[in-house]
Structures are given as structure tokens and as C-alpha cells.
Design a protein around this motif. Sequence first.
Motif, mmCIF file in Angstrom:
data_model
loop_
_atom_site.group_PDB
_atom_site.id
_atom_site.type_symbol
_atom_site.label_atom_id
_atom_site.label_comp_id
_atom_site.label_asym_id
_atom_site.label_seq_id
_atom_site.Cartn_x
_atom_site.Cartn_y
_atom_site.Cartn_z
ATOM 1 N N GLY A 172 0.797 -1.216 0.000
ATOM 2 C CA GLY A 172 0.000 0.000 0.000
ATOM 3 C C GLY A 172 0.832 1.270 0.000
ATOM 4 N N THR A 173 0.128 2.406 -0.166
ATOM 5 C CA THR A 173 0.788 3.711 -0.178
ATOM 6 C C THR A 173 0.432 4.577 1.027
ATOM 7 O OG1 THR A 173 -1.000 4.673 -1.500
ATOM 8 C CG2 THR A 173 0.882 3.748 -2.703
ATOM 9 N N HIS A 174 -0.622 4.216 1.754
ATOM 10 C CA HIS A 174 -1.011 4.996 2.931
ATOM 11 C C HIS A 174 -1.866 4.135 3.854
ATOM 12 C CE1 HIS A 174 -2.128 8.460 5.374
ATOM 13 N NE2 HIS A 174 -3.382 8.021 5.323
ATOM 14 N N ALA A 175 -1.408 3.979 5.083
ATOM 15 C CA ALA A 175 -2.139 3.263 6.132
ATOM 16 C C ALA A 175 -2.279 1.768 5.849
ATOM 17 C CB ALA A 175 -3.520 3.878 6.365
ATOM 18 N N GLY A 176 -1.408 1.235 5.002
ATOM 19 C CA GLY A 176 -1.422 -0.191 4.711
ATOM 20 C C GLY A 176 -0.378 -0.944 5.518
ATOM 21 N N LEU A 177 0.131 -2.017 4.953
ATOM 22 C CA LEU A 177 1.124 -2.854 5.625
ATOM 23 C C LEU A 177 2.360 -2.057 6.029
ATOM 24 C CD1 LEU A 177 2.472 -5.610 6.384
ATOM 25 C CD2 LEU A 177 3.169 -5.774 3.985
ATOM 26 N N ALA A 178 2.883 -1.229 5.114
ATOM 27 C CA ALA A 178 4.112 -0.480 5.396
ATOM 28 C C ALA A 178 3.906 0.490 6.547
ATOM 29 C CB ALA A 178 4.569 0.257 4.140
ATOM 30 N N ASP A 179 2.885 1.321 6.448
ATOM 31 C CA ASP A 179 2.615 2.325 7.477
ATOM 32 C C ASP A 179 2.389 1.682 8.846
ATOM 33 O OD1 ASP A 179 2.851 5.014 7.064
ATOM 34 O OD2 ASP A 179 0.831 5.310 6.301
ATOM 35 N N ALA A 180 1.555 0.676 8.879
ATOM 36 C CA ALA A 180 1.227 0.033 10.151
ATOM 37 C C ALA A 180 2.446 -0.645 10.767
ATOM 38 C CB ALA A 180 0.102 -0.977 9.952
ATOM 39 N N SER A 181 3.280 -1.254 9.943
ATOM 40 C CA SER A 181 4.479 -1.923 10.465
ATOM 41 C C SER A 181 5.456 -0.923 11.063
ATOM 42 C CB SER A 181 5.168 -2.724 9.354
ATOM 43 O OG SER A 181 4.368 -3.806 8.942
#
Length: 240
Positions: A172-181
Motif C-alpha cells: 500500500g501507499t497509505h495506512a497499509g502494511l508499510a505504514d502500520a508496520s
Amino acid sequence: MRIEDMTWPEIRDAVRAGRSTILIPIGGTEQSGPYIAVGKHDVRAGVISTRIARTLGNALVAPVIAYVPEGSYAPPSSHMRFPGTITVPDDVFEKTLVAAANSFKVHGFTRIVFLGDHGGYQADVRKVVAQLNREWAGGTARALVPETYYRTSSDGFNAILRAKGFRDDEIGTHAGLADASLQLAVAPSMVRTEAMQGAPKPGVADGVYGGDPRKATAALGQLGIDAIVSNTVAAIRQAQ
């Protein structure tokens, strides 16, 4: 490390002792889907900046700038469509950065480093740095924006996640896996983990732009945090 926790004589003495670099973390108060608190960027920028300062050894950390451009409010656009988001005009944001930098210059800091955690204002920060360096030409002070900070937190971390087997539609680009991790690695209490894991995959209507935050872990996020710190420290040292 953080000047907000120091007295003015302590700050003066630290600068005289060689801590002449000041890191200005820039966050942003914005929605990050239903499972990540709106102060995500603020807390993350502060935590990462403190780690960078500790690694550099000659830096202090300014208070986080939390009021940034986040879209229009008449009518609401972008993240302003969700309660809790705060926006300011670009020119107000830029003037705030200029004023903060000049304040630190007056007090003896010679390297003023802007670390922006959010993608929407990167061009504004670059504009401010160019302006300051023109105005300070011939002096000892210099403004910096190590662009590797944001690149590593976005494209760089995405590449790390892909190497772990995750697809772009999971990242994702916002609030997905990257952001949450990343947020689980620096401030796990800001992620509503139990509610998130038991819910259907959120989408754009929820404020999540691609990705699946339900697959996030602190261990994945720590890989990103470590990369951001090491790459940014290297860039600042090279610029000095």
C-alpha cells in the motif's frame, strides 16, 4: 537529545561543546485509516530523529512540527475529508520552517536539518532549504534536507517488504502494511491491533490507500526504521 526536555543553559552548553547540528522533525496530523492514530507522523518523526541524533553524536532534536499542508478545507479534500486531520496553507508552513531555522541559527547551530516524514510537503521543504542557503551564503550556517530520509521510509521500505515476499497490493501507499508496520515498531499503542486483525480488509473509503495493515508486524517495521536511520545518518555525515 530533545531540546524541549532541556533548559536554555543546557542547550547553550551543548552547542558550545560541539552539538551544533539541530534536527527538525516534521510530522503531520492526518488520518491513517481506522486503525492507526492521527499522530502517526508526529510520533514517528520524533522517535526516528532522536535515534538519528544519538547515532550522529553531535546533534540535538527540535520539537516536532505537527501542523503541515494536508489539503483544502473549503471544500475538504485529501485527508481533510476525515475527522482529526489538520491542514495549513503551504506558505504558512514554509514561513514556519524558515522562522524555526533562523531561530536555531541565532543560537549557534550551524547545521539545520529538516526531516520530513510525510510525502505531501517534500517540495515545500526543498524550497525552504534553497531559500535559507541563499540567504545564509557566506556564513557558517547551512540548511539540509537529506532526501534519503523520506525515500527510505517509502520506496526503500517498500523494496524491503517486497524482498520479504509481500506484493504491492499488500504494502500500500497509505495506512497499509508499510505504514502500520513502521508504527508498530516505534509506538505500538497507536495501532489498534486487535480491532484491525479481526476486521475485513479496509479500503479507500476507510482512509487506507492500497495495502493490508492486518499483515503488519513490529519486526517488519523495525527493518524499515533501521534503514531510515542508517541511510539518513550517512547522508548527513556526507553533507558535513
